[in-house]
Design an enzyme around this catalytic site. Structure first.
Site, PDB file in Angstrom:
ATOM      1  N   ASP A   1       0.806  -1.227   0.000  1.00  0.00           N
ATOM      2  CA  ASP A   1       0.000   0.000   0.000  1.00  0.00           C
ATOM      3  C   ASP A   1       0.838   1.275   0.000  1.00  0.00           C
ATOM      4  O   ASP A   1       0.294   2.374   0.143  1.00  0.00           O
ATOM      5  CB  ASP A   1      -0.915   0.014   1.230  1.00  0.00           C
ATOM      6  CG  ASP A   1      -1.998  -1.042   1.161  1.00  0.00           C
ATOM      7  OD1 ASP A   1      -2.809  -0.990   0.223  1.00  0.00           O
ATOM      8  OD2 ASP A   1      -2.033  -1.923   2.043  1.00  0.00           O
TER       9      ASP A   1
ATOM     10  N   GLU B   1      -0.095   9.554   1.242  1.00  0.00           N
ATOM     11  CA  GLU B   1      -0.782  10.530   2.082  1.00  0.00           C
ATOM     12  C   GLU B   1      -1.025  10.009   3.491  1.00  0.00           C
ATOM     13  O   GLU B   1      -1.077  10.782   4.443  1.00  0.00           O
ATOM     14  CB  GLU B   1      -2.117  10.909   1.443  1.00  0.00           C
ATOM     15  CG  GLU B   1      -2.883  11.957   2.240  1.00  0.00           C
ATOM     16  CD  GLU B   1      -4.247  12.261   1.662  1.00  0.00           C
ATOM     17  OE1 GLU B   1      -4.514  13.436   1.405  1.00  0.00           O
ATOM     18  OE2 GLU B   1      -5.041  11.314   1.485  1.00  0.00           O
TER      19      GLU B   1
ATOM     20  N   ARG C   1      -9.135   3.661  11.577  1.00  0.00           N
ATOM     21  CA  ARG C   1      -7.754   3.946  11.174  1.00  0.00           C
ATOM     22  C   ARG C   1      -7.106   5.059  12.012  1.00  0.00           C
ATOM     23  O   ARG C   1      -5.888   5.132  12.103  1.00  0.00           O
ATOM     24  CB  ARG C   1      -7.710   4.342   9.700  1.00  0.00           C
ATOM     25  CG  ARG C   1      -8.297   3.337   8.725  1.00  0.00           C
ATOM     26  CD  ARG C   1      -7.456   2.068   8.632  1.00  0.00           C
ATOM     27  NE  ARG C   1      -7.966   1.173   7.598  1.00  0.00           N
ATOM     28  CZ  ARG C   1      -7.560   1.176   6.334  1.00  0.00           C
ATOM     29  NH1 ARG C   1      -6.650   2.048   5.939  1.00  0.00           N
ATOM     30  NH2 ARG C   1      -8.061   0.320   5.468  1.00  0.00           N
TER      31      ARG C   1
ATOM     32  N   HIS D   1     -11.486   6.008   5.020  1.00  0.00           N
ATOM     33  CA  HIS D   1     -11.042   7.286   5.575  1.00  0.00           C
ATOM     34  C   HIS D   1     -12.108   8.369   5.417  1.00  0.00           C
ATOM     35  O   HIS D   1     -13.001   8.251   4.575  1.00  0.00           O
ATOM     36  CB  HIS D   1      -9.769   7.771   4.853  1.00  0.00           C
ATOM     37  CG  HIS D   1      -8.598   6.877   4.990  1.00  0.00           C
ATOM     38  ND1 HIS D   1      -7.962   6.310   3.908  1.00  0.00           N
ATOM     39  CD2 HIS D   1      -7.922   6.447   6.088  1.00  0.00           C
ATOM     40  CE1 HIS D   1      -6.942   5.573   4.331  1.00  0.00           C
ATOM     41  NE2 HIS D   1      -6.899   5.636   5.648  1.00  0.00           N
TER      42      HIS D   1
ATOM     43  N   CYS E   1      -4.962  10.314  -2.030  1.00  0.00           N
ATOM     44  CA  CYS E   1      -4.113   9.303  -1.401  1.00  0.00           C
ATOM     45  C   CYS E   1      -2.718   9.216  -2.017  1.00  0.00           C
ATOM     46  O   CYS E   1      -1.756   8.817  -1.361  1.00  0.00           O
ATOM     47  CB  CYS E   1      -4.741   7.918  -1.527  1.00  0.00           C
ATOM     48  SG  CYS E   1      -6.417   7.764  -0.914  1.00  0.00           S
TER      49      CYS E   1
END
Length: 258
Positions: free
Chosen positions: A60, A65, A135, A166, A253
């Site tokens: 990932d 970000e 998260r 998110h 992201c």
């Protein structure tokens, strides 16, 4: 609005990353091409882009970000290095720390039991809106809020129920005064002072747009959203993001910007 950005080339292991999209494994040749188009867009917008090499052990890691939040202040920029709530991603922070710290005046690190991912943090003016979810936890928010306060910025918590990775998955800026969002945030008190554009049913992915000041970038392939933006006076550029959508990743992201 931004003069610098950091991106990381997708690793060939990206398909092993964390996702709940259910859209299948990304085509890596397409992902690399889409990422290159994204990077070139930033460059053409006048942004100095630092391109980092892929890190295969972190699938990932293209979603840079989440590893850090940039805090602007009168003397420059501070960086707050996060601790991702997704445990397999925590090594990504150390992998990017040197590159980010080289461009900033001060580095602050998350401590103790604090968790945060940058995808939960939206800066509007001098206020950070911070999603609290699976998260990013309350301790992470409080540490970040304390750091932001040192530099004259405020932070507002935005707790929400699970259902998206998110805060910025379904909420982002179109300009300095306008937010595009899913209906779940439309009546939230935290955003009462903003103009709001509610995304059409079935096009939730299009809520993650990238506002760059003079330019606005939106994901391609969402005709109802494109029509709605046009009717509201917005003329974004559109870019294909199909392979990153498969990994729950959006436009914001893919870069750290300041």
């Amino acid at each position: 609005m931004f003069s610098k950005a950091i991106v990381r080339t997708p690793s060939r292991s990206m398909g092993r990353g964390i996702t709940e999209a259910g859209l299948g494994c990304p085509n890596m040749d397409m992902a690399l091409a889409q990422h290159k188009n994204y990077t070139n867009y930033l460059k053409n917008a006048g942004i100095h882009v630092t391109e980092l090499a892929p890190v295969e052990e972190y699938p990932d890691s293209v979603f840079v970000e989440d590893t850090a939040v940039m805090i602007p202040f009168s003397g420059g920029t501070a960086v707050f290095l996060t601790c991702p709530g997704a445990a397999p991603r925590r090594g990504e922070v150390e992998a990017i720390s040197a590159a980010v710290s080289a461009y900033t005046e001060e580095t602050i690190r998350m401590e103790g039991d604090g968790l945060m991912e940058g995808g939960d943090v939206l800066l509007m003016g001098r206020t950070f809106y911070v999603g609290i979810d699976t998260r990013t936890n309350r301790s992470g928010y409080e540490q970040f809020a304390s750091a932001a306060k040192r530099f004259g910025l405020t932070a507002v918590p935005v707790p929400f129920d699970r259902g998206m990775p998110h805060l910025k998955t379904e909420l982002s800026a179109l300009d300095a005064e306008t937010l595009i969002m899913s209906r779940r945030f439309a009546e939230r008190e935290e955003f009462a002072g903003f103009r709001k554009i509610i995304i059409p049913e079935g096009e939730s992915y299009s809520a993650n747009c990238l506002y760059l000041g003079e330019k606005l970038l939106a994901p391609a392939g969402f005709p109802a959203t494109a029509e709605m933006l046009d009717k509201n006076g917005f003329t974004p550029d559109f870019i294909e993001m199909s392979e990153f959508r498969k990994m729950d990743g959006g436009l914001t992201c893919l870069s750290l910007r300041w």
